[in-house]
Design an enzyme around this catalytic site. Structure first.
Site, PDB file in Angstrom:
ATOM      1  N   GLU A   1     -17.902   6.298 -26.148  1.00 21.18           N
ATOM      2  CA  GLU A   1     -18.072   5.128 -25.275  1.00 21.18           C
ATOM      3  C   GLU A   1     -17.027   4.057 -25.590  1.00 21.18           C
ATOM      4  O   GLU A   1     -16.698   3.823 -26.749  1.00 21.18           O
ATOM      5  CB  GLU A   1     -19.473   4.529 -25.488  1.00 21.18           C
ATOM      6  CG  GLU A   1     -19.741   3.309 -24.611  1.00 21.18           C
ATOM      7  CD  GLU A   1     -21.211   2.984 -24.549  1.00 21.18           C
ATOM      8  OE1 GLU A   1     -21.966   3.784 -23.967  1.00 21.18           O
ATOM      9  OE2 GLU A   1     -21.601   1.941 -25.092  1.00 21.18           O
TER      10      GLU A   1
ATOM     11  N   HIS B   1     -38.381   0.217 -25.892  1.00 16.65           N
ATOM     12  CA  HIS B   1     -37.548  -0.909 -25.457  1.00 16.65           C
ATOM     13  C   HIS B   1     -38.178  -2.208 -25.965  1.00 16.65           C
ATOM     14  O   HIS B   1     -39.406  -2.340 -25.984  1.00 16.65           O
ATOM     15  CB  HIS B   1     -37.454  -0.922 -23.920  1.00 16.65           C
ATOM     16  CG  HIS B   1     -36.546  -1.991 -23.397  1.00 16.65           C
ATOM     17  ND1 HIS B   1     -37.014  -3.169 -22.867  1.00 16.65           N
ATOM     18  CD2 HIS B   1     -35.196  -2.062 -23.340  1.00 16.65           C
ATOM     19  CE1 HIS B   1     -35.975  -3.915 -22.500  1.00 16.65           C
ATOM     20  NE2 HIS B   1     -34.865  -3.266 -22.776  1.00 16.65           N
TER      21      HIS B   1
ATOM     22  N   LYS C   1     -38.422   6.307 -13.822  1.00 13.66           N
ATOM     23  CA  LYS C   1     -36.953   6.190 -13.692  1.00 13.66           C
ATOM     24  C   LYS C   1     -36.329   7.563 -13.477  1.00 13.66           C
ATOM     25  O   LYS C   1     -35.467   7.731 -12.623  1.00 13.66           O
ATOM     26  CB  LYS C   1     -36.402   5.503 -14.951  1.00 13.66           C
ATOM     27  CG  LYS C   1     -34.936   5.223 -14.909  1.00 13.66           C
ATOM     28  CD  LYS C   1     -34.549   4.047 -15.809  1.00 13.66           C
ATOM     29  CE  LYS C   1     -34.484   4.379 -17.269  1.00 13.66           C
ATOM     30  NZ  LYS C   1     -33.920   3.265 -18.060  1.00 13.66           N
TER      31      LYS C   1
ATOM     32  N   GLN D   1     -30.622   4.777 -26.818  1.00 12.68           N
ATOM     33  CA  GLN D   1     -30.224   3.668 -27.675  1.00 12.68           C
ATOM     34  C   GLN D   1     -29.871   4.248 -29.046  1.00 12.68           C
ATOM     35  O   GLN D   1     -30.390   5.315 -29.420  1.00 12.68           O
ATOM     36  CB  GLN D   1     -31.448   2.744 -27.788  1.00 12.68           C
ATOM     37  CG  GLN D   1     -31.318   1.565 -28.699  1.00 12.68           C
ATOM     38  CD  GLN D   1     -30.374   0.552 -28.114  1.00 12.68           C
ATOM     39  OE1 GLN D   1     -29.160   0.729 -28.253  1.00 12.68           O
ATOM     40  NE2 GLN D   1     -30.894  -0.461 -27.474  1.00 12.68           N
TER      41      GLN D   1
ATOM     42  N   GLN E   1     -21.794  -5.166 -39.004  1.00  9.58           N
ATOM     43  CA  GLN E   1     -22.285  -4.389 -37.867  1.00  9.58           C
ATOM     44  C   GLN E   1     -23.789  -4.106 -37.978  1.00  9.58           C
ATOM     45  O   GLN E   1     -24.457  -3.964 -36.968  1.00  9.58           O
ATOM     46  CB  GLN E   1     -21.545  -3.054 -37.897  1.00  9.58           C
ATOM     47  CG  GLN E   1     -21.062  -2.549 -36.576  1.00  9.58           C
ATOM     48  CD  GLN E   1     -20.445  -1.170 -36.802  1.00  9.58           C
ATOM     49  OE1 GLN E   1     -19.881  -0.892 -37.857  1.00  9.58           O
ATOM     50  NE2 GLN E   1     -20.573  -0.316 -35.822  1.00  9.58           N
TER      51      GLN E   1
HETATM   52  C1  LIG Z   1     -27.264   4.234 -23.322  1.00  9.92           C
HETATM   53  C2  LIG Z   1     -27.279   2.759 -23.031  1.00  9.92           C
HETATM   54  C3  LIG Z   1     -26.200   2.189 -22.348  1.00  9.92           C
HETATM   55  C4  LIG Z   1     -26.207   0.805 -22.067  1.00  9.92           C
HETATM   56  N1  LIG Z   1     -25.126   0.255 -21.412  1.00  9.92           N
HETATM   57  C5  LIG Z   1     -25.135  -1.066 -21.079  1.00  9.92           C
HETATM   58  C6  LIG Z   1     -24.043  -1.659 -20.340  1.00  9.92           C
HETATM   59  O1  LIG Z   1     -23.075  -1.006 -19.994  1.00  9.92           O
HETATM   60  N2  LIG Z   1     -24.128  -2.984 -20.036  1.00  9.92           N
HETATM   61  C7  LIG Z   1     -25.216  -3.746 -20.395  1.00  9.92           C
HETATM   62  O2  LIG Z   1     -25.234  -4.934 -20.076  1.00  9.92           O
HETATM   63  N3  LIG Z   1     -26.255  -3.215 -21.090  1.00  9.92           N
HETATM   64  C8  LIG Z   1     -26.240  -1.902 -21.429  1.00  9.92           C
HETATM   65  N4  LIG Z   1     -27.299  -1.359 -22.123  1.00  9.92           N
HETATM   66  C9  LIG Z   1     -28.429  -2.233 -22.524  1.00  9.92           C
HETATM   67  C10 LIG Z   1     -29.505  -2.307 -21.401  1.00  9.92           C
HETATM   68  O3  LIG Z   1     -28.981  -2.938 -20.272  1.00  9.92           O
HETATM   69  C11 LIG Z   1     -30.696  -3.085 -21.951  1.00  9.92           C
HETATM   70  O4  LIG Z   1     -31.334  -2.364 -22.965  1.00  9.92           O
HETATM   71  C12 LIG Z   1     -31.708  -3.562 -20.909  1.00  9.92           C
HETATM   72  O5  LIG Z   1     -32.585  -4.513 -21.532  1.00  9.92           O
HETATM   73  C13 LIG Z   1     -32.585  -2.483 -20.297  1.00  9.92           C
HETATM   74  O6  LIG Z   1     -31.879  -1.720 -19.404  1.00  9.92           O
HETATM   75  P1  LIG Z   1     -32.575  -0.393 -18.775  1.00  9.92           P
HETATM   76  O7  LIG Z   1     -31.639   0.119 -17.765  1.00  9.92           O
HETATM   77  O8  LIG Z   1     -33.046   0.495 -19.851  1.00  9.92           O
HETATM   78  O9  LIG Z   1     -33.828  -1.084 -18.045  1.00  9.92           O
HETATM   79  P2  LIG Z   1     -35.161  -0.530 -17.427  1.00  9.92           P
HETATM   80  O10 LIG Z   1     -35.181   0.936 -17.338  1.00  9.92           O
HETATM   81  O11 LIG Z   1     -35.352  -1.312 -16.171  1.00  9.92           O
HETATM   82  O12 LIG Z   1     -36.256  -0.960 -18.511  1.00  9.92           O
HETATM   83  C14 LIG Z   1     -36.307  -2.314 -18.977  1.00  9.92           C
HETATM   84  C15 LIG Z   1     -37.750  -2.661 -19.399  1.00  9.92           C
HETATM   85  O13 LIG Z   1     -38.567  -2.713 -18.219  1.00  9.92           O
HETATM   86  C16 LIG Z   1     -39.693  -1.868 -18.364  1.00  9.92           C
HETATM   87  N5  LIG Z   1     -40.020  -1.365 -17.028  1.00  9.92           N
HETATM   88  C17 LIG Z   1     -39.361  -0.425 -16.310  1.00  9.92           C
HETATM   89  N6  LIG Z   1     -39.943  -0.254 -15.111  1.00  9.92           N
HETATM   90  C18 LIG Z   1     -41.004  -1.095 -15.072  1.00  9.92           C
HETATM   91  C19 LIG Z   1     -42.015  -1.394 -14.116  1.00  9.92           C
HETATM   92  N7  LIG Z   1     -42.048  -0.773 -12.942  1.00  9.92           N
HETATM   93  N8  LIG Z   1     -42.951  -2.337 -14.407  1.00  9.92           N
HETATM   94  C20 LIG Z   1     -42.930  -2.991 -15.597  1.00  9.92           C
HETATM   95  N9  LIG Z   1     -42.003  -2.745 -16.551  1.00  9.92           N
HETATM   96  C21 LIG Z   1     -41.065  -1.817 -16.298  1.00  9.92           C
HETATM   97  C22 LIG Z   1     -39.253  -0.792 -19.357  1.00  9.92           C
HETATM   98  O14 LIG Z   1     -40.363  -0.202 -20.011  1.00  9.92           O
HETATM   99  C23 LIG Z   1     -38.383  -1.622 -20.304  1.00  9.92           C
HETATM  100  O15 LIG Z   1     -39.192  -2.324 -21.232  1.00  9.92           O
HETATM  101  C24 LIG Z   1     -27.316  -0.002 -22.444  1.00  9.92           C
HETATM  102  C25 LIG Z   1     -28.396   0.582 -23.142  1.00  9.92           C
HETATM  103  C26 LIG Z   1     -28.374   1.954 -23.434  1.00  9.92           C
HETATM  104  C27 LIG Z   1     -29.519   2.549 -24.191  1.00  9.92           C
END
Ligand SMILES: Cc1cc2nc3c(=O)[nH]c(=O)nc-3n(C[C@H](O)[C@H](O)[C@H](O)COP(=O)(O)OP(=O)(O)OC[C@H]3O[C@@H](n4cnc5c(N)ncnc54)[C@H](O)[C@@H]3O)c2cc1C
Length: 287
Positions: A17, A148, A164, A175, A211
């Protein structure tokens, strides 16, 4: 090529990455680092996305350079927390114009200063939107072996993860985690709930002491005693610390591959020397 097809074709894969520069002035340095990592011939490279979308142009351009100039398969990230539906559609068009076939669909962290837009609450909604624009794109989603940070119970997090995946994730990337048993327990729990897409473990080589605090603050990942002792022993010697961190990450990867978890994603943090160190140790195992 689509990531899902690479994973289906190859028994073991290793990907790296990179993150885009925050300013245009930083572009050349990041492009050079990305090109050096690309020269190691990983199976694909991912390019992250600023949560506010402010550096989206750089994500698209670095992705296109990697794919078109350096011949690497690319996974371009896209976050939606601060975007309107129009912003998202425009970004998907940009990616498609640049020939990008793989999108990591993310919500992004909720900004401390508050949200400016409420078109998206969760990544699931973004995935439905991407699919409605082009069903043929390969989509990745994020998952959290330790849960999360916003979700009090892991069972709820896994329930939302299932929604999802059902929205259209072809694969998941985790993560960072530093103790493989955390991943094995997570895999057991999600498979039990019927989440059966490939899961790519995200491995972060810890190569300097600062880090550790930063990674914990960002991810909430637990630092095992074995890592704490390593950092304590080598923190004052940057070269030894770097080598120890690379070897710790490689040791994690060898254990994962031995246990059949064999599509590894490395958070290489724009550091070609660290990516090269990983490749040097793993080349004969992954090829
Ligand atoms: C592999 C990886 C790559 C990443 N890359 C980036 C990046 O490029 N840029 C960046 O800014 N961040 C990045 N992140 C961080 C990420 O954006 C954060 O962790 C963010 O807080 C959650 O994103 P998500 O897409 O997992 O969210 P979601 O899948 O939307 O989940 C977020 C929270 O909402 C909850 N949730 C989901 N659906 C519902 C629902 N229907 N009702 C109630 N709660 C719900 C989940 O349980 C979780 O607690 C990355 C993380 C990982 C693991």
């Amino acid at each position: 090529m689509k990531i899902i097809d690479i994973i289906r074709e190859k028994e073991v894969t290793l990907s790296f990455e990179v993150f885009p520069p925050k300013t245009d002035a930083g572009y050349a340095a990041v492009e050079e680092a990305a090109a050096e990592i690309a020269a190691l011939k990983p199976d694909f490279m991912s390019v992250t996305y600023g949560a506010g979308g402010g550096t989206s142009k750089n994500t698209a351009n670095i992705s296109a350079d990697l794919q078109n100039k350096y011949g690497v398969n690319v996974l371009s990230h896209l976050t939606c927390v601060s975007s309107t539906k129009e912003d998202v559609r425009s970004m998907i068009s940009t990616y498609k114009e640049k020939g990008i076939e793989n999108i990591m669909a993310l919500r992004g962290d909720i900004p401390k200063e508050g949200r400016v837009c409420y078109d998206y609450d969760h990544a699931t909604q973004l995935i439905y939107d991407i699919k409605s624009v082009d069903d043929s794109l390969c989509i990745g989603g994020a998952c959290y072996p330790e849960g999360h940070v916003e979700c009090a119970r892991q069972s709820e997090d896994i329930m939302h993860l299932k929604e999802k995946v059902e929205a259209g994730c072809d694969f998941l990337t985790t993560q960072m985690f530093f103790d493989n048993s955390t991943l094995y327990q997570f895999l057991y729990r999600i498979r039990e709930k019927g989440i059966d897409v490939p899961v790519l473990p995200g491995i972060m080589p810890i190569t300097n002491a600062k880090q550790v605090a930063r990674s914990v603050a960002l991810s909430g990942s637990t630092i095992p005693q074995k890592m704490k002792i390593m950092v304590d022993r080598f923190a004052d010697n940057p070269e030894k610390m770097k080598e120890a961190g690379i070897i710790y990450a490689c040791d994690q990867i060898i254990d994962l591959i031995s246990n059949g978890v064999s599509h590894i994603h490395v958070y290489s943090m724009n550091k070609p020397d660290i990516a090269a160190g990983m490749m040097r140790n793993l080349a004969s195992i992954i090829r």
